[in-house]
Design an enzyme around this catalytic site. Structure first.
Site, PDB file in Angstrom:
ATOM      1  N   HIS A  78       0.845  -1.196   0.000  1.00 18.55           N
ATOM      2  CA  HIS A  78       0.000   0.000   0.000  1.00 18.55           C
ATOM      3  C   HIS A  78       0.880   1.246   0.000  1.00 18.55           C
ATOM      4  CE1 HIS A  78      -2.846   3.061   1.380  1.00 18.55           C
ATOM      5  NE2 HIS A  78      -3.792   2.266   0.917  1.00 18.55           N
ATOM      6  N   GLU A 128      -3.852   2.435  -7.183  1.00 16.67           N
ATOM      7  CA  GLU A 128      -4.243   3.563  -6.343  1.00 16.67           C
ATOM      8  C   GLU A 128      -3.313   4.735  -6.630  1.00 16.67           C
ATOM      9  OE1 GLU A 128      -3.833   2.282  -2.210  1.00 16.67           O
ATOM     10  OE2 GLU A 128      -1.694   2.210  -2.581  1.00 16.67           O
TER      11      GLU A 128
END
Length: 248
Positions: free
Chosen positions: A94, A166
């Site tokens: 992430h 993302e």
């Protein structure tokens, strides 16, 4: 046909009690979902949440893991521990891990390989910064990430994993990539996977969009052919919002 997957990344939010309450509220709201539903609470909430989702269609993921099975890594959690708990998914790489904990693509690759050894499905995150987007190097950056993150895997493994695109500039900022931008970029990621593992594998890989996903944005995003779901941040912390996204 790829089955959509909507995953909620709770980040460092919710106590054990709050986590159980949220899942209790969520269960009836998502029971008829036509996509795979995943919640990713903090480590301390995993056992209680796993217990609460039993018998439901909600799967549980972890937000991170170490690439070693055990050892002198204070504060870390191993894939072996997650497997024993009954966790299904694990978020790897992430942008917050990359930004605050200096996680590299090489580390991500080690974690992805180790996740598969322990029957965990990795949700592998990639994305570019605002500076990179404005410098027109998005494709170069993503290709560099994917080629390292997914190197030396079997075709079967790549088919199973989930990629989350993302854009870093759209996380927690309220900015979102347009549906066209997201679709185009995810399509490009798929071509990188194709160059590594072939058309058949690339056509089966599920690629999510992550970056300020809200109930009001999901329908248009999911209408795009390349987008296979969402990695949801803030909106996954309220049952009403997350269920609205899941039931797009």
């Amino acid at each position: 046909m790829r089955t959509a997957i909507i995953a909620g990344n709770w980040k460092m939010n919710k106590t054990v009690k709050e986590a159980v309450e949220l899942v209790k509220e969520l269960k009836p709201l998502v029971k008829d979902a036509k996509c795979d539903v995943v919640v990713c609470p903090t480590y301390v909430c995993l056992p209680a949440v796993l217990e609460e989702v039993k018998g439901s269609n909600i799967k549980v993921g972890a937000q991170n893991m170490h690439f070693e099975e055990s050892g002198a890594y204070t504060g870390e959690i191993s894939p072996k521990m997650l497997e024993e708990l009954g966790v299904h998914y694990v978020i790897i790489g992430h942008s917050e891990r990359r930004q605050y904990f200096n996680e590299t693509d090489e580390t991500v690759n080690k974690k992805v390989k180790k996740a598969f050894e322990h029957n965990l499905i990795p949700i592998v995150c990639c994305g570019e910064s605002l500076e990179q987007r404005e410098g027109n190097v998005t494709e170069k950056v993503l290709e560099g990430q994917i080629k390292v993150d997914l190197k030396e895997l079997s075709k079967e493994q790549v088919e199973k994993l989930v990629i989350a695109y993302e854009p870093i500039w759209a996380i927690g900022t309220g900015k979102t990539a347009t549906d066209e931008q997201a679709n185009e970029t995810i399509g490009y990621i798929r071509t990188v996977v194709k160059s590594m593992y072939g058309e058949d594998v690339a056509s089966k890989v599920r690629i999510q969009y992550g970056g300020s996903v809200k109930p009001g944005t999901i329908k248009a995003q999911m209408a795009k052919e390349e987008i296979d779901g969402a990695l949801v941040g803030g909106a996954s912390l309220k049952a009403e919002d997350f269920s609205a996204i899941v039931n797009f």
